[in-house]
Design a protein around this motif. Structure first.
Motif, PDB file in Angstrom:
ATOM      1  N   LEU A  50      56.483 105.220  88.354  1.00 13.65           N
ATOM      2  CA  LEU A  50      56.692 103.968  87.622  1.00 13.65           C
ATOM      3  C   LEU A  50      56.397 104.162  86.139  1.00 13.65           C
ATOM      4  O   LEU A  50      57.135 103.698  85.273  1.00 13.65           O
ATOM      5  CB  LEU A  50      55.789 102.876  88.196  1.00 13.65           C
ATOM      6  N   LEU A  51      55.305 104.888  85.885  1.00 13.10           N
ATOM      7  CA  LEU A  51      54.935 105.152  84.491  1.00 13.10           C
ATOM      8  C   LEU A  51      56.043 105.925  83.802  1.00 13.10           C
ATOM      9  O   LEU A  51      56.441 105.622  82.674  1.00 13.10           O
ATOM     10  CB  LEU A  51      53.635 105.965  84.480  1.00 13.10           C
ATOM     11  N   GLN A  52      56.549 106.913  84.509  1.00 10.22           N
ATOM     12  CA  GLN A  52      57.615 107.735  83.947  1.00 10.22           C
ATOM     13  C   GLN A  52      58.851 106.879  83.666  1.00 10.22           C
ATOM     14  O   GLN A  52      59.484 107.020  82.617  1.00 10.22           O
ATOM     15  CB  GLN A  52      57.941 108.831  84.952  1.00 10.22           C
ATOM     16  N   ALA A  53      59.169 105.984  84.608  1.00 11.30           N
ATOM     17  CA  ALA A  53      60.341 105.139  84.424  1.00 11.30           C
ATOM     18  C   ALA A  53      60.153 104.259  83.194  1.00 11.30           C
ATOM     19  O   ALA A  53      61.073 104.109  82.382  1.00 11.30           O
ATOM     20  CB  ALA A  53      60.573 104.282  85.661  1.00 11.30           C
ATOM     21  N   ALA A  54      58.943 103.697  83.040  1.00 13.27           N
ATOM     22  CA  ALA A  54      58.693 102.826  81.898  1.00 13.27           C
ATOM     23  C   ALA A  54      58.840 103.604  80.601  1.00 13.27           C
ATOM     24  O   ALA A  54      59.400 103.117  79.621  1.00 13.27           O
ATOM     25  CB  ALA A  54      57.304 102.213  81.996  1.00 13.27           C
ATOM     26  N   LEU A  55      58.346 104.838  80.596  1.00  7.88           N
ATOM     27  CA  LEU A  55      58.418 105.617  79.361  1.00  7.88           C
ATOM     28  C   LEU A  55      59.846 106.073  79.085  1.00  7.88           C
ATOM     29  O   LEU A  55      60.285 106.080  77.934  1.00  7.88           O
ATOM     30  CB  LEU A  55      57.481 106.827  79.445  1.00  7.88           C
ATOM     31  N   PHE A  56      60.578 106.430  80.137  1.00  8.43           N
ATOM     32  CA  PHE A  56      61.971 106.826  79.950  1.00  8.43           C
ATOM     33  C   PHE A  56      62.785 105.665  79.409  1.00  8.43           C
ATOM     34  O   PHE A  56      63.710 105.854  78.644  1.00  8.43           O
ATOM     35  CB  PHE A  56      62.581 107.284  81.274  1.00  8.43           C
ATOM     36  N   ALA A  57      62.438 104.450  79.840  1.00  9.77           N
ATOM     37  CA  ALA A  57      63.170 103.282  79.379  1.00  9.77           C
ATOM     38  C   ALA A  57      62.695 102.858  78.002  1.00  9.77           C
ATOM     39  O   ALA A  57      63.127 101.838  77.486  1.00  9.77           O
ATOM     40  CB  ALA A  57      62.989 102.135  80.360  1.00  9.77           C
ATOM     41  N   ASN A  58      61.794 103.640  77.434  1.00 11.86           N
ATOM     42  CA  ASN A  58      61.289 103.353  76.094  1.00 11.86           C
ATOM     43  C   ASN A  58      60.590 101.994  76.038  1.00 11.86           C
ATOM     44  O   ASN A  58      60.791 101.222  75.118  1.00 11.86           O
ATOM     45  CB  ASN A  58      62.444 103.394  75.089  1.00 11.86           C
ATOM     46  N   GLN A  59      59.794 101.694  77.056  1.00  9.51           N
ATOM     47  CA  GLN A  59      59.058 100.433  77.082  1.00  9.51           C
ATOM     48  C   GLN A  59      57.568 100.728  77.232  1.00  9.51           C
ATOM     49  O   GLN A  59      57.011 100.584  78.323  1.00  9.51           O
ATOM     50  CB  GLN A  59      59.542  99.569  78.240  1.00  9.51           C
ATOM     51  N   PRO A  60      56.935 101.156  76.150  1.00 12.05           N
ATOM     52  CA  PRO A  60      55.513 101.535  76.239  1.00 12.05           C
ATOM     53  C   PRO A  60      54.641 100.370  76.672  1.00 12.05           C
ATOM     54  O   PRO A  60      53.596 100.580  77.281  1.00 12.05           O
ATOM     55  CB  PRO A  60      55.177 101.992  74.821  1.00 12.05           C
ATOM     56  N   GLY A  61      55.074  99.140  76.381  1.00 12.91           N
ATOM     57  CA  GLY A  61      54.277  97.975  76.790  1.00 12.91           C
ATOM     58  C   GLY A  61      54.064  97.953  78.295  1.00 12.91           C
ATOM     59  O   GLY A  61      52.954  97.711  78.789  1.00 12.91           O
ATOM     60  N   LEU A  62      55.121  98.244  79.023  1.00 13.47           N
ATOM     61  CA  LEU A  62      55.009  98.272  80.476  1.00 13.47           C
ATOM     62  C   LEU A  62      54.043  99.358  80.914  1.00 13.47           C
ATOM     63  O   LEU A  62      53.235  99.168  81.825  1.00 13.47           O
ATOM     64  CB  LEU A  62      56.379  98.537  81.101  1.00 13.47           C
ATOM     65  N   ALA A  63      54.138 100.513  80.245  1.00 18.91           N
ATOM     66  CA  ALA A  63      53.256 101.622  80.616  1.00 18.91           C
ATOM     67  C   ALA A  63      51.801 101.248  80.366  1.00 18.91           C
ATOM     68  O   ALA A  63      50.919 101.499  81.206  1.00 18.91           O
ATOM     69  CB  ALA A  63      53.635 102.870  79.826  1.00 18.91           C
ATOM     70  N   ILE A  64      51.552 100.595  79.213  1.00 22.40           N
ATOM     71  CA  ILE A  64      50.173 100.210  78.902  1.00 22.40           C
ATOM     72  C   ILE A  64      49.671  99.190  79.916  1.00 22.40           C
ATOM     73  O   ILE A  64      48.554  99.277  80.426  1.00 22.40           O
ATOM     74  CB  ILE A  64      50.095  99.650  77.463  1.00 22.40           C
TER      75      ILE A  64
END
Lengths: 622, 473
Positions: free
Chosen positions: B385-399
């Motif tokens: 999930l973290l990888q998907a969030a980062l690939f989608a360029n959405q650091p907010g989701l990752a945080i």
């Protein structure tokens, strides 16, 4: 995949079955079962190595992926195994000596109530060590690396009711963790840079690179820190002496013959990387030489038979790293092999002595045991002669190979240190031998009860003694065997065994002879007390291992503790904050807790609020 | 492939529902229906696995109303797992009546329909088919709290179904079509207010089922009041069904305009992760704790939709399995510890490590998987999930994911702390008893959890095949 899977799995099967079924097993079964599994593993290892000899010189390796472990994030990482002549040597030593020590343990642990647990740990260790050595990429190696540390922790703390054993186990684990972090970081750097961790691929890339960049120096240094911790190089060496709290066969297997040489293996394995990091490469040799002489100086004044051997292990590991540091990779591996023979032998013989004396390890209470334990005495003598580098015993050949290469490569200072250490080694080892086996008994009561060890213990010792005597004659064979490995990539042009100048040999052997005579004169003729000279002055410092523990405490433990004490209020503050948030939440949640239908309205309201917010969001954005 | 062949698992379930009802009528034996439902769901499981290789290319039936592909089969496998777990955990609960297995199978059927839904009619059919049996199941203990749980669930469920239906009607009005396939063609430029309203209203209906903040309030009360086996079913099965339909509805129906609907879901995901895990911290009742943790996990799942990329879809599908296994394991231990009671508080676990070391060890494993500790499936799932969030360029989701995980860790460590605590242990309290069904569920859950953590590749492979519905367009 040429038996590699079977070789690794057999000890694991042993560990699992003994752990699960130890309640059902008859008392003697775990030892026999564990030993025979490792024995089969040894036979398979021979078969695997024989298979290697049938391969062409430039393709002398077996590799394969058991399964793709992880895919989907970045390059796929497989559970990969890899056997080449270098790993083959370790394979034979681990399973062969491992089997002998398993058999010896059947006798040594005979009366211990926890011996099933002991054998399951021991098998687990063999499995982990094989995984480390047969790893086909750095990730699998790291897993093996961490698991051997864990096995070592279990076995040092085997007698967990002794506080000192628990403390020693903890110390070993913590210091090894420093090394694990080093490897992890080094691995991460390599992975980030090259997107690969498999040996062949990585080494091919490294072979094309140019030496000297800071990246390579850092990577190599971090990996060396790992090797340093596992192989107890200065300044991460103190755990090894404390590790002697474990049962003696464990000291022989893990803390002398195999695990502590994992660092040597790693450095030899990564020789294409060392070529790119000349500074770190030199550092490896310099620290090795320093560790050798430093540990020898401590060993001279020790009173505990196992501690003397522990410090001598440190010293010999220093030799191996010295060989790696000057590019004499084959010499380092050669010394690893002979050292495994004679050091395992010395530990097992010492174990027989300790066993005979009912657990006494202080040489102040020994003496004159040659009458009671002739076989053990003869074996111990063979090991002592080998470690002292007296021809034609095995240690002579490997030590000469190292010193010759150090001299030939122009490291005169390091060579001098090595020669001096050889003399010191002969002195403290014969000091130990004379005090233990010759002279008058120092403790009559113990002496009267002493007896030769049972057959199951003497036979492995005698086999090891034979190996310690003749191990040096494998010289030419070993050189030819390792040559293809070190010729595969650039960086090991002087890896092969070389002979040094004649005067060097004469000087080394002469020094050793003089040291033996000196020891004889002091401890047999003059009857100097074993603890002489360690009361004050330099001797006291050496006896206390130059107080490195205190230095570490000052440098690392106390600052961290202070920092921790200082941070504790901050942590408490954070905790209080979190608790505060939690209790506010709790109050709110408690407020909502009563299950009354009236509150369904509130829930529905919340849904409407959410709906409204979503609608508003889209309206504003539109 | 014919429609009959494609719907074989569903037909099997329908058949066994009828047979179980007949069996209940004809036989007075209590376990007849349980056995029949067990056999039925196992055969449906086998049928779904059997179909796997036939549908590598998706098949559409009923004018796009039913899509049989690896996605629907993966959902089938998951919900059948949940259903089997429910039957096993509720094996001996006589007071729930003989209809219990039949109702569980009905709800499972609803979830399976959600997995294959390809138009709004089947969507709504699935949602209602899933909900109606659950209203009854939630109230199947004849206690005050059980009745309240059922009533609350019914009222709010009806409310949200109304919203959903309204939204779907508006969508039909805006698009002139019912099938998701046609949505994407129509919605090139989303300008019509009718369309916004339709999407928002239908989203609310689905997010309610998934338990996303602020549509989550029913979750803790209903979980707490329902029998433990049913709670497990809601936490695992309902989440799978709701997440599956949400992913298909948004990522498939509106795949051309992700920038338009994605951000709102992203905000909701972060809000849910944080609120859910934060509220889990102070809970004393274990079922409430798991309810809030379920809300937090719904937030994690929402990341997969909000990233609107292939990685996100795969990560979501993958995460359903480790989450579901952990739910199975946790509720199984809970029901073993609870015995005859329906309430289990954290303090009931005190001293479990001493009394039942194996049970405690299993519980620790699933808790660590919830928390996302390495070598458990939860870690691998969170990593994807973290990888998907980062690939989608959405650091907010990752945080948000990291924050939620940290908060969650605090919540999951408390039960572990309690069960390792020997001091306050009440030695007179009876030891929890192992039951066969409970043991089977726990062992499957723990083996699966560790297996996914150590060797996730086979499931990753399946998930990669499942997330291929994008190519239908």
């Amino acid at each position: 995949m040429q038996l590699l899977t079977e070789i690794i799995l057999l000890p694991l099967i042993g560990a699992v079955t003994i752990t699960v079924f130890k309640g059902l097993m008859p008392k003697k079964l775990p030892g026999i079962w564990a030993s025979s599994l490792v024995g089969i593993s040894f036979l398979l290892s021979i078969a695997a190595d024989v298979h290697l000899t049938h391969l062409g010189v430039h393709h002398r390796f077996v590799t394969g992926t058991l399964w793709t472990w992880i895919s989907g994030f970045g390059p796929a990482i497989g559970a990969r195994l890899y056997l080449d002549p270098l790993a083959g040597i370790w394979l034979l030593v681990i399973t062969g000596i491992g089997m002998l020590i398993h058999i010896y343990s059947i006798g040594y642990m005979h009366d211990d109530p926890g011996k099933a647990r002991y054998f399951s740990y021991l098998n687990f260790f063999i499995f982990s060590m094989l995984l480390l050595v047969l790893a086909g990429n750095l990730i699998v190696l790291l897993i093996g690396w961490a698991l051997v540390g864990l096995a070592s922790y279990f076995l040092i703390g085997f007698w967990y009711h002794r506080p000192s054993a628990v403390r020693a186990a903890k110390k070993a684990f913590v210091m090894n963790t420093v090394g694990d972090v080093g490897i992890l970081l080094g691995l991460a750097l390599l992975y980030l840079h090259y997107h690969t961790v498999g040996y062949p691929h990585l080494f091919r890339i490294l072979s094309a690179a140019h030496p000297g960049s800071a990246f390579f120096e850092w990577t190599a240094f971090l990996l060396y820190v790992g090797a340093m911790a596992k192989s107890a190089q200065f300044p991460l060496h103190m755990w090894l002496a404390d590790a002697m709290e474990g049962p003696t066969p464990v000291s022989a297997l893990i803390h002398a013959a195999t695990m502590v040489t994992a660092g040597v293996y790693l450095m030899a394995r990564l020789y294409p990387l060392l070529r790119l990091a000349p500074n770190v490469h030199y550092l490896v040799g310099a620290i090795g030489a320093f560790t050798a002489i430093f540990a020898a100086s401590i060993a001279i004044f020790q009173r505990d038979i196992k501690r003397v051997l522990a410090y001598s292990t440190l010293s010999q590991l220093g030799y191996m790293f010295l060989a790696i540091g000057v590019g004499g990779f084959a010499a380092g591996v050669f010394h690893f092999m002979t050292h495994a023979f004679f050091k395992a032998l010395l530990f097992l013989a010492a174990g027989s002595v300790i066993h005979a004396l009912g657990g006494e390890q202080d040489i102040n209470h020994m003496g004159g045991l040659f009458k009671k334990m002739p076989w053990t005495m003869a074996a111990f003598l063979a090991g002592t002669l080998a470690i002292s580098g007296i021809p034609p015993f095995s240690g002579y050949y490997s030590k000469e190979a190292i010193l010759g290469q150090v001299f030939n490569s122009g490291h005169t200072l390091l060579w001098g240190v090595g020669v001096l250490t050889a003399g010191m080694t002969a002195f403290y080892m014969f000091r130990l031998f004379f005090i233990t086996f010759l002279g008058a008994p120092r403790d009559q009561a113990l002496y009267d009860h002493a007896h030769e060890a049972p057959r199951v213990m003497t036979i492995p010792v005698v086999i090891l003694a034979v190996l310690a005597v003749v191990g040096g004659f494998f010289r030419g064979w070993l050189n030819r065997w390792l040559a293809p490995t070190f010729a595969l990539y650039p960086g090991a042009s002087h890896a092969g065994l070389e002979s040094g100048p004649l005067f060097g040999t004469i000087l080394t052997v002469g020094l050793a002879m003089i040291a033996i005579i000196l020891a004889y004169w002091m401890y047999v003729k003059k009857g100097v007390a074993p603890n002489a000279g360690s009361a004050h002055g330099l001797g006291r410092q050496a006896f206390e291992a130059w107080n490195l523990d205190t230095v570490w405490a000052w440098l690392a433990v106390i600052p961290f503790k202070t920092l921790g004490d200082w941070i504790r209020p901050v942590e408490n503050g954070i905790l209080a904050f979190v608790n505060g948030v939690a209790s506010v939440v709790w109050l709110w949640a408690a407020d909502l807790r009563p299950l009354q239908t009236g509150y369904v309205r509130r829930y529905a309201l919340s849904i409407m609020v959410g709906l409204g917010a979503l609608l508003a969001f889209y309206l504003i954005r539109a | 492939m014919s429609l009959f062949h494609g719907l074989l698992p569903e037909y099997i379930i329908v058949g066994f529902i009828l047979i179980s009802l007949l069996g209940n009528m004809l036989s007075r034996k209590y376990h007849v229906a349980s056995w029949l439902s067990l056999i039925g769901m196992l055969s449906a499981f086998v049928a779904s696995s059997h179909l796997w290789s036939f549908v590598l290319k998706p098949h559409m039936f009923l004018g796009g109303g039913a899509v049989i592909d690896n996605y629907s089969l993966f959902v089938n496998l998951l919900v059948l797992l949940a259903g089997l777990g429910t039957i096993l955990l509720g094996w001996d609960e006589r007071r729930w009546g003989t209809e219990f297995p039949v109702l569980v199978m009905l709800a499972v059927l609803g979830m399976m329909i959600l997995g294959l839904a390809g138009n709004v009619i089947t969507l709504f059919l699935g949602i209602e088919m899933l909900s109606l049996p659950l209203y009854i199941l939630a109230a199947s203990t004849h206690t005050a709290s059980g009745g309240e749980a059922g009533l609350k669930y019914l009222l709010l469920g009806a409310f949200s179904s109304g919203i959903l239906l309204f939204g779907l009607a508006l969508l039909y009005g805006a698009m002139g079509s019912l099938a998701f396939v046609n949505f994407a063609k129509t919605v090139a430029t989303p300008t019509s207010p009718l369309l916004w309203a339709g999407v928002v209203l239908s989203l609310v209906g689905i997010l309610f089922k998934l338990g996303i903040v602020p549509f989550h309030m029913w979750v803790p009360d209903v979980y707490e009041g329902s029998p433990t086996a049913v709670t497990q079913f809601m936490a695992f099965g309902t989440k799978v069904g709701a997440a599956a339909i949400l992913l298909r509805f948004m990522d498939f129906g509106f795949y051309a305009t992700p920038g338009w609907w994605g951000p709102a879901l992203g905000y909701l995901a972060v809000l849910t992760m944080i609120v859910g895990n934060l509220l889990a911290l102070p809970q004393k009742d274990l079922k409430r704790l798991l309810a809030y943790s379920g809300i937090g996990h719904a937030g994690f799942l929402l990341i997969g939709v909000a990233t609107h990329n292939l990685q996100g879809a795969r990560a979501l599908l993958f995460y359903l399995l480790p989450y579901g296994l952990a739910v199975l394991g946790a509720f199984a231990v809970l029901s073993l510890v609870a015995g005859d009671r329906d309430q289990v508080s954290v303090s009931d676990l005190t001293g479990l490590a001493k009394k039942r070391p194996l049970m405690a060890a299993f519980f620790i494993v699933v808790m660590l998987s919830f928390a996302g500790i390495p070598l458990t499936g939860g870690f691998v799932g969170k990593f994807y999930l973290l990888q998907a969030a980062l690939f989608a360029n959405q650091p907010g989701l990752a945080i948000g994911l990291v924050l939620g995980t940290v908060l969650g860790l605090g919540a999951y460590l408390r039960p572990i702390q309690a069960l390792l605590n020997n001091q306050d242990s009440d030695s007179t309290a009876p030891k929890p008893k192992w039951t066969l069904g409970g043991a089977v569920v726990v062992v499957v859950a723990v083996v699966g959890t560790i297996g996914l953590g150590v060797y996730p590749t086979p499931i990753v492979h399946m998930v990669n095949q499942s997330a291929n519905f994008f190519w239908l367009h």
